[in-house]
Motif scaffolding. Structure first.
Motif, PDB file in Angstrom:
ATOM      1  N   PHE A  81      -3.541   6.949  -1.791  1.00 31.02           N
ATOM      2  CA  PHE A  81      -4.943   6.691  -1.643  1.00 31.02           C
ATOM      3  C   PHE A  81      -5.664   6.401  -3.066  1.00 31.02           C
ATOM      4  CE2 PHE A  81      -9.427   8.107  -1.416  1.00 31.02           C
ATOM      5  CZ  PHE A  81      -9.729   7.405  -0.266  1.00 31.02           C
ATOM      6  N   LEU A  82      -5.523   7.080  -3.874  1.00 34.18           N
ATOM      7  CA  LEU A  82      -6.235   6.606  -5.280  1.00 34.18           C
ATOM      8  C   LEU A  82      -5.777   5.336  -5.680  1.00 34.18           C
ATOM      9  CD1 LEU A  82      -6.553  10.224  -6.928  1.00 34.18           C
ATOM     10  CD2 LEU A  82      -8.159   8.839  -5.913  1.00 34.18           C
ATOM     11  N   ASP A 103     -11.184   3.938   4.847  1.00 28.98           N
ATOM     12  CA  ASP A 103     -10.480   4.646   5.867  1.00 28.98           C
ATOM     13  C   ASP A 103      -9.246   3.835   6.037  1.00 28.98           C
ATOM     14  OD1 ASP A 103     -11.888   2.302   6.204  1.00 28.98           O
ATOM     15  OD2 ASP A 103     -12.427   2.564   8.355  1.00 28.98           O
ATOM     16  N   THR A 104      -9.199   2.586   5.603  1.00 31.43           N
ATOM     17  CA  THR A 104      -7.929   1.855   5.620  1.00 31.43           C
ATOM     18  C   THR A 104      -6.923   2.396   4.928  1.00 31.43           C
ATOM     19  OG1 THR A 104      -8.811  -0.253   6.523  1.00 31.43           O
ATOM     20  CG2 THR A 104      -6.719  -0.588   5.360  1.00 31.43           C
ATOM     21  N   ALA A 105      -7.504   2.796   3.632  1.00 33.04           N
ATOM     22  CA  ALA A 105      -6.741   3.378   2.448  1.00 33.04           C
ATOM     23  C   ALA A 105      -6.032   4.538   2.881  1.00 33.04           C
ATOM     24  CB  ALA A 105      -7.527   3.517   1.147  1.00 33.04           C
ATOM     25  N   LEU A 106      -6.747   5.483   3.563  1.00 30.56           N
ATOM     26  CA  LEU A 106      -6.551   6.863   3.929  1.00 30.56           C
ATOM     27  C   LEU A 106      -5.452   6.601   5.181  1.00 30.56           C
ATOM     28  CD1 LEU A 106      -6.714  10.035   3.849  1.00 30.56           C
ATOM     29  CD2 LEU A 106      -8.501   9.887   5.445  1.00 30.56           C
ATOM     30  N   ASN A 107      -5.564   5.980   6.071  1.00 29.08           N
ATOM     31  CA  ASN A 107      -4.591   5.672   7.178  1.00 29.08           C
ATOM     32  C   ASN A 107      -3.270   5.228   6.527  1.00 29.08           C
ATOM     33  OD1 ASN A 107      -3.928   4.931  10.235  1.00 29.08           O
ATOM     34  ND2 ASN A 107      -3.598   3.121   8.900  1.00 29.08           N
ATOM     35  N   PHE A 112       2.284   6.015   5.443  1.00 29.43           N
ATOM     36  CA  PHE A 112       3.651   5.732   4.623  1.00 29.43           C
ATOM     37  C   PHE A 112       4.212   7.000   4.022  1.00 29.43           C
ATOM     38  CE2 PHE A 112       2.344   1.309   4.905  1.00 29.43           C
ATOM     39  CZ  PHE A 112       3.435   0.449   4.498  1.00 29.43           C
ATOM     40  N   THR A 113       3.110   8.117   3.571  1.00 29.76           N
ATOM     41  CA  THR A 113       3.702   9.238   3.072  1.00 29.76           C
ATOM     42  C   THR A 113       4.604   9.831   4.222  1.00 29.76           C
ATOM     43  OG1 THR A 113       1.863   9.467   1.604  1.00 29.76           O
ATOM     44  CG2 THR A 113       3.083  11.662   2.189  1.00 29.76           C
ATOM     45  N   THR A 114       4.299   9.872   5.745  1.00 32.29           N
ATOM     46  CA  THR A 114       4.843  10.393   6.886  1.00 32.29           C
ATOM     47  C   THR A 114       5.905   9.506   7.457  1.00 32.29           C
ATOM     48  OG1 THR A 114       3.188   9.682   8.364  1.00 32.29           O
ATOM     49  CG2 THR A 114       2.888  12.030   7.287  1.00 32.29           C
ATOM     50  N   ASN A 115       6.257   8.502   6.775  1.00 31.36           N
ATOM     51  CA  ASN A 115       7.313   7.604   7.264  1.00 31.36           C
ATOM     52  C   ASN A 115       6.804   6.849   8.609  1.00 31.36           C
ATOM     53  OD1 ASN A 115      10.553   7.239   8.644  1.00 31.36           O
ATOM     54  ND2 ASN A 115      10.235   7.001   6.443  1.00 31.36           N
ATOM     55  N   THR A 116       5.750   6.878   8.906  1.00 37.15           N
ATOM     56  CA  THR A 116       5.101   6.167  10.155  1.00 37.15           C
ATOM     57  C   THR A 116       4.954   4.579   9.690  1.00 37.15           C
ATOM     58  OG1 THR A 116       4.041   8.249  10.635  1.00 37.15           O
ATOM     59  CG2 THR A 116       3.443   6.159  12.009  1.00 37.15           C
ATOM     60  N   THR A 131       0.241  -1.651  -6.212  1.00 43.62           N
ATOM     61  CA  THR A 131      -0.099  -0.868  -4.993  1.00 43.62           C
ATOM     62  C   THR A 131       1.354  -1.084  -4.307  1.00 43.62           C
ATOM     63  OG1 THR A 131      -2.429  -1.204  -5.137  1.00 43.62           O
ATOM     64  CG2 THR A 131      -1.389  -0.204  -3.102  1.00 43.62           C
ATOM     65  N   GLN A 132       1.642  -2.225  -3.857  1.00 39.70           N
ATOM     66  CA  GLN A 132       2.869  -2.294  -3.153  1.00 39.70           C
ATOM     67  C   GLN A 132       4.070  -1.866  -3.886  1.00 39.70           C
ATOM     68  OE1 GLN A 132       2.909  -3.855  -0.134  1.00 39.70           O
ATOM     69  NE2 GLN A 132       1.977  -5.807  -0.041  1.00 39.70           N
ATOM     70  N   MET A 133       4.320  -1.864  -5.009  1.00 40.52           N
ATOM     71  CA  MET A 133       5.501  -1.198  -5.692  1.00 40.52           C
ATOM     72  C   MET A 133       5.347   0.311  -5.976  1.00 40.52           C
ATOM     73  SD  MET A 133       6.584  -4.052  -8.416  1.00 40.52           S
ATOM     74  CE  MET A 133       4.933  -3.964  -9.468  1.00 40.52           C
ATOM     75  N   LEU A 134       4.223   0.553  -6.488  1.00 45.06           N
ATOM     76  CA  LEU A 134       4.002   1.985  -6.922  1.00 45.06           C
ATOM     77  C   LEU A 134       3.557   2.944  -5.901  1.00 45.06           C
ATOM     78  CD1 LEU A 134       4.368   4.037  -9.174  1.00 45.06           C
ATOM     79  CD2 LEU A 134       2.113   3.327 -10.200  1.00 45.06           C
ATOM     80  N   GLY A 135       3.032   2.474  -4.933  1.00 42.15           N
ATOM     81  CA  GLY A 135       2.793   3.070  -3.648  1.00 42.15           C
ATOM     82  C   GLY A 135       3.698   2.910  -2.592  1.00 42.15           C
ATOM     83  N   LEU A 136       3.432   1.823  -1.851  1.00 45.77           N
ATOM     84  CA  LEU A 136       4.371   1.706  -0.581  1.00 45.77           C
ATOM     85  C   LEU A 136       5.799   1.677  -0.635  1.00 45.77           C
ATOM     86  CD1 LEU A 136       2.019  -0.685   1.311  1.00 45.77           C
ATOM     87  CD2 LEU A 136       1.646   1.760   0.916  1.00 45.77           C
TER      88      LEU A 136
END
Length: 247
Positions: A81-82, A103-107, A112-116, A131-136
């Motif tokens: 999120f951050l 809200d998009t960031a939280l969703n 992605f954290t819950t594998n959904t 964001t794509q690399m380090l986050g998702l």
């Protein structure tokens, strides 16, 4: 019709042939036994335990295991999120993208954290390379690893009828990534890149058509994310068109 049946037969045959050796390999990994990759990965694994102050020989009660899993996922949600909210200030942002709507960031962080991995945005217009690399991409690894760890905990719970411990969450998580997901993802990413899937940190390309129209061709490190996306049974994709993208 015959071609479709041949594809189904090939898939089922491959599953039957590979199930036993892959199952034995997974069992050895989570039991801490030596595998083919141990000479290369074992020093890295020990280094992670040393830095994180993890005793790999100390198992957890199921409540400790479950609480560790939950805390890890909560921290993962906060981190993703951050990262989205601060991406405008961070590097690897060649297209000058700003923060994602909260809200998009939280969703996105939760999914992605819950594998959904459910997306309500266009990846190339919303998220920076970082964001794509380090986050998702990282969460594609970690969410799949958490799932593997949880599965191992359940299996141990059934096989150890009178035991209080069901393994160590941090050890299971580390071994899932190092021995199972990362080696396969590296191989698949190289295969994808060799076949034309884009993998670059370069800026978007501006193309001018024959009629003078301008088109922005989105690029990015997509091959590495697609590799773990398929291996970790993750949804979501680097581009809005997901895996239907011509890259």
């Amino acid at each position: 019709m015959l071609t479709e049946l041949a594809h189904v037969a090939l898939l089922l045959g491959s599953l039957l042939i590979l199930a036993a050796p892959i199952g034995r390999h997974i069992a050895r990994v989570f039991s801490g036994e030596r595998t083919l990759l141990s000479p290369l990965i074992r020093p890295i694994e020990r280094g992670i335990y040393r830095i994180a102050d993890i005793d790999e020989n100390r198992e957890m009660h199921w409540k400790t295991y479950a609480s560790s899993l939950l805390v890890f996922n909560i921290l993962g949600i906060a981190a993703v999120f951050l990262l989205q909210e601060l991406q405008g200030l961070l590097p690897f942002n060649p297209d000058g993208l700003g923060p994602v709507r909260w809200d998009t960031a939280l969703n996105t962080a939760v999914s992605f954290t819950t594998n959904t991995n459910w997306q309500s945005y266009s990846g190339e217009q919303t998220l920076t390379y970082l964001t794509q690399m380090l986050g998702l991409t990282v969460q594609n690894f970690l969410s799949a690893a958490v799932g593997l760890a949880a599965a191992m905990a359940v299996i141990r719970g059934f096989t150890r009828k009178n035991a209080d411990e069901i393994g160590n969450f941090w050890v299971d998580l580390t071994r899932s990534v190092l021995y199972l997901l990362l080696p396969l993802a590296i191989v698949w990413a190289l295969i994808f890149a060799s076949q034309g899937v884009v993998q670059t940190l370069g800026p978007y390309v501006i193309s001018h058509g024959l009629e003078g129209t301008e088109q922005v061709i989105a690029l990015g490190p997509a091959a590495s994310q697609d590799a773990i996306k398929f291996l970790g049974t993750n949804g979501g994709g680097f581009f809005n068109a997901n895996s239907a993208h011509p890259f």
